[in-house]
Design an enzyme around this catalytic site. Structure first.
Site, mmCIF file in Angstrom:
data_model
loop_
_atom_site.group_PDB
_atom_site.id
_atom_site.type_symbol
_atom_site.label_atom_id
_atom_site.label_comp_id
_atom_site.label_asym_id
_atom_site.label_seq_id
_atom_site.Cartn_x
_atom_site.Cartn_y
_atom_site.Cartn_z
ATOM 1 N N LYS A 128 34.790 34.173 47.737
ATOM 2 C CA LYS A 128 35.764 33.587 46.817
ATOM 3 C C LYS A 128 36.125 34.709 45.863
ATOM 4 O O LYS A 128 35.341 35.631 45.659
ATOM 5 C CB LYS A 128 35.134 32.450 46.011
ATOM 6 C CG LYS A 128 35.089 31.113 46.714
ATOM 7 C CD LYS A 128 35.090 30.001 45.660
ATOM 8 C CE LYS A 128 33.924 29.069 45.817
ATOM 9 N NZ LYS A 128 33.800 28.113 44.713
ATOM 10 N N HIS A 131 36.510 36.206 39.599
ATOM 11 C CA HIS A 131 37.539 35.909 38.592
ATOM 12 C C HIS A 131 37.105 36.374 37.211
ATOM 13 O O HIS A 131 36.003 36.879 37.040
ATOM 14 C CB HIS A 131 37.946 34.436 38.637
ATOM 15 C CG HIS A 131 36.824 33.474 38.451
ATOM 16 N ND1 HIS A 131 36.168 33.336 37.251
ATOM 17 C CD2 HIS A 131 36.237 32.611 39.312
ATOM 18 C CE1 HIS A 131 35.234 32.418 37.385
ATOM 19 N NE2 HIS A 131 35.239 31.973 38.625
ATOM 20 N N HIS A 134 33.708 35.709 35.911
ATOM 21 C CA HIS A 134 32.629 36.567 36.390
ATOM 22 C C HIS A 134 32.637 37.911 35.671
ATOM 23 O O HIS A 134 31.592 38.492 35.412
ATOM 24 C CB HIS A 134 32.739 36.785 37.902
ATOM 25 C CG HIS A 134 32.613 35.511 38.688
ATOM 26 N ND1 HIS A 134 33.580 35.072 39.535
ATOM 27 C CD2 HIS A 134 31.625 34.578 38.711
ATOM 28 C CE1 HIS A 134 33.202 33.915 40.070
ATOM 29 N NE2 HIS A 134 32.023 33.590 39.579
HETATM 30 N N1 ARG Z 1 28.308 31.506 41.271
HETATM 31 C C1 ARG Z 1 28.490 30.631 40.155
HETATM 32 C C2 ARG Z 1 29.953 30.475 39.834
HETATM 33 O O1 ARG Z 1 30.736 31.345 40.096
HETATM 34 C C3 ARG Z 1 27.779 31.115 38.940
HETATM 35 C C4 ARG Z 1 26.297 31.160 39.096
HETATM 36 C C5 ARG Z 1 25.598 31.191 37.782
HETATM 37 N N2 ARG Z 1 24.186 31.169 37.911
HETATM 38 C C6 ARG Z 1 23.448 30.109 38.250
HETATM 39 N N3 ARG Z 1 22.162 30.247 38.405
HETATM 40 N N4 ARG Z 1 23.998 28.912 38.427
HETATM 41 O O2 ARG Z 1 30.370 29.478 39.287
#
Ligand code: ARG
Length: 568
Positions: A128, A131, A134
């Site tokens: 994905k 963005h 991130h």
């Molecule tokens: N990959 C997730 C997202 O983009 C964020 C992960 C954050 N960390 C976690 N342990 N949930 O929304």
């Protein structure tokens, strides 16, 4: 600890009977340096003695603080405050000595005591788009990592890659219908397939079912699904690592969601055993309404597939076993606050005492940061654009900065400084408006302004025509009577405090604000504190002060993820 402050605390404790820790946390600073170097608010002492605060302040000034001292020069009552002034040359000598002996900067301290702070940050989703959320997580999390490290904690950077979940089903459907084998190696092509899936899904709703089916197969270990997953994951990680290299982001662990594949059942089992779960329409849920959380947490869907929170539950338990953390921080946008409320509550209900050491370090949205793809930011494009804009800006100002040797490297650093600093100068919870022109400018509260301040001191050091002092004995801090010099000394001394506050509030913006103040103090001092052409001892002493400021600017910028430059 600063022995000047220490002495003030000891004397205030003796005179008021208040505990030293209470005095330490009550001490503040007078509004302007002319008024003094520390301010003690007399309210608590006044209450204990049933006196008015101004009377207590006066009594302290006339009594305890009349006694002679090598460190404290004077104290004066100002309303309910006692303003304390150090012997400034002695203070400057101490500060410059500290700045020298602390090998890297003034910040390395033992106060973290090696305690572990696990920081989950960046954590993009494979396949994905990466963005801006991130990006913010990467910037804020990286800064916290380095701030904790400087304070003597042991940070563990964890990239909880989103490398498992229904998006893979979607991507596999996209690949099967519209993709080619070559696309598996191309991150942009993968992104396009993902976007196309969503467009097509609006027209053909049955695609969603197909995607769910592929993900179900993937969870069951279907060879084709696993092959595609592996290829997509490899391509994505390679791409992320290239970006992380470019912006200096480092992780101690890349245990993404897929890593918890075989750890979810045991976690679910714990929840069942604790009597937390119930079955609702075939799905396994935890009802948290008795705890003020009205949305139930979904651990397993009716088709048997697991969810984001299931993996986070397994991950938290695993992390405690692996790291025995003192704090576990999740640097994730505030739109996920419900998710983390649920997660932390479940951990608490499972009886983990460390559940209260988990913290969602939430942040707001970035507005106005987009490239041609709209809201999706291809980070690489963003960094390229920053570099180009920086270059243009530098060329327009070429007569003002003729020193640049490696133009491209400088432009890259300026670009990163622009993006990182405009993020970190805002308190993280606020949404902030990104503005290219403001961010890239060398004037105003910007990253490039700070880089410039650092390079300017480097220039002074290079061109002043004298060698820095070999030892403190070559200096005479009585030659620093100017308020500008004192302001700088004071600011230098407060660096560890800024770091401590940033760590306590989990707020890198504290460091950003501190550095801006320091750079402004510097700006105000160039004309007054000339080095070149001055008598040798005076020149050396001033130079030493600039060297200390430079070291802190460099260390502070580095903590924010911005590499300092010697020339620009
Ligand atoms: N990959 C997730 C997202 O983009 C964020 C992960 C954050 N960390 C976690 N342990 N949930 O929304």
């Amino acid at each position: 600890m600063n022995p000047f402050r220490e002495e003030a605390i000891v004397r205030l404790a003796a005179a008021t009977g208040l505990p030293p820790e209470q005095i330490d946390s009550a001490l503040t600073y007078p509004p302007t340096p002319e008024l003094g170097d520390l301010a003690f608010p007399c309210f608590a002492a006044a209450k204990a003695r049933r006196q008015a605060p101004p009377a207590v302040a006066q009594e302290l000034a006339r009594g305890e603080f009349q006694k002679p001292s090598d460190r404290i020069a004077s104290a004066a009552a100002a309303g309910p405050y006692l303003n304390i002034t150090f012997h400034r040359h002695a203070f400057a000598e101490w500060v410059l000595g500290e700045a020298r002996s602390a090998a890297e900067d003034l910040s390395r301290s033992a106060e973290g005591g090696g305690r572990v702070v696990a920081i989950d940050y960046s954590s993009p989703n494979i396949a994905k788009p990466f963005h801006v959320g991130h990006l913010r997580s990467t910037i804020i999390g990286g800064a916290l990592y380095r701030i904790f490290e400087a304070l003597g904690y042991r940070p563990v950077g964890i990239n909880h890659l989103g490398d498992w979940g229904t998006q893979f089903g979607k991507l596999i459907v996209g690949f099967k219908r519209w993709g080619s084998e070559a696309d598996l190696k191309d991150i942009l092509a993968l992104n396009r397939l993902y976007v196309k899936f969503h467009d097509e899904e609006k027209k053909s709703p049955q695609l969603a079912g197909e995607a769910r089916e592929w993900f179900r197969k993937q969870e069951a270990g279907d060879p084709e699904a696993m092959r595609l997953w592996q290829a997509i994951r490899d391509t994505s990680i390679e791409y992320f690592k290239r970006i992380y290299d470019r912006i200096g982001a480092r992780f101690d662990a890349y245990a993404g969601e897929s890593f918890f594949n075989d750890k979810m059942e045991p976690a679910i089992h714990l929840a069942e055993k604790a009597g937390l779960t119930q079955v609702s329409e075939g799905a396994l849920i935890i009802d948290l309404s008795a705890h003020g959380i009205n949305t139930p947490a979904l651990l397993r869907k009716a088709d048997g597939s697991t969810l984001y929170i299931t993996r986070d539950l397994a991950a938290a338990i695993y992390r405690y076993d692996a790291y025995r953390f003192d704090q576990l921080l999740y640097v994730v946008g505030s739109e996920q606050s419900l998710h983390f409320q649920q997660l932390f509550k479940i951990l608490e209900l499972l009886g983990y005492p460390w559940a209260k050491s988990c913290n969602h370090v939430a942040f707001g949205r970035v507005l106005g940061m987009s490239t041609r793809e709209g809201n999706v930011v291809y980070l690489e494009e963003l960094l390229d654009e920053a570099r180009e804009r920086a270059l243009k800006n530098m060329r327009e100002n070429v007569e003002k900065r003729p020193e640049v040797e490696d133009e491209a490297a400088v432009a890259e650093a300026v670009g990163i400084a622009a993006i990182f600093f405009s993020d970190l100068s805002n308190r993280r919870i606020k949404d902030y408006q990104f503005d290219w022109n403001r961010a890239i400018s060398f004037e105003g509260d910007t990253g490039p302004y700070l880089l410039n301040a650092h390079a300017r001191i480097a220039g002074i050091i290079r061109k002043c025509g004298i060698e820095p002092a070999r030892s403190l004995k070559d200096l005479d801090c009585r030659l620093l009577p100017e308020p500008e010099a004192h302001r700088l000394v004071m600011q230098v001394s407060r660096f560890p405090e800024a770091l401590r506050q940033a760590a306590e509030e989990l707020e890198p913006a504290v460091v950003a604000g501190y550095l801006l103040d320091l750079a402004k103090g510097l700006h105000a001092s160039y004309q007054v504190l000339r080095v070149k052409g001055e008598e040798e001892k005076l020149a050396r002493t001033r130079l030493e002060l600039f060297v200390a400021v430079k070291r802190i600017l460099a260390a502070g910028l580095r903590m924010l993820g911005i590499p300092a430059l010697e020339r620009m």
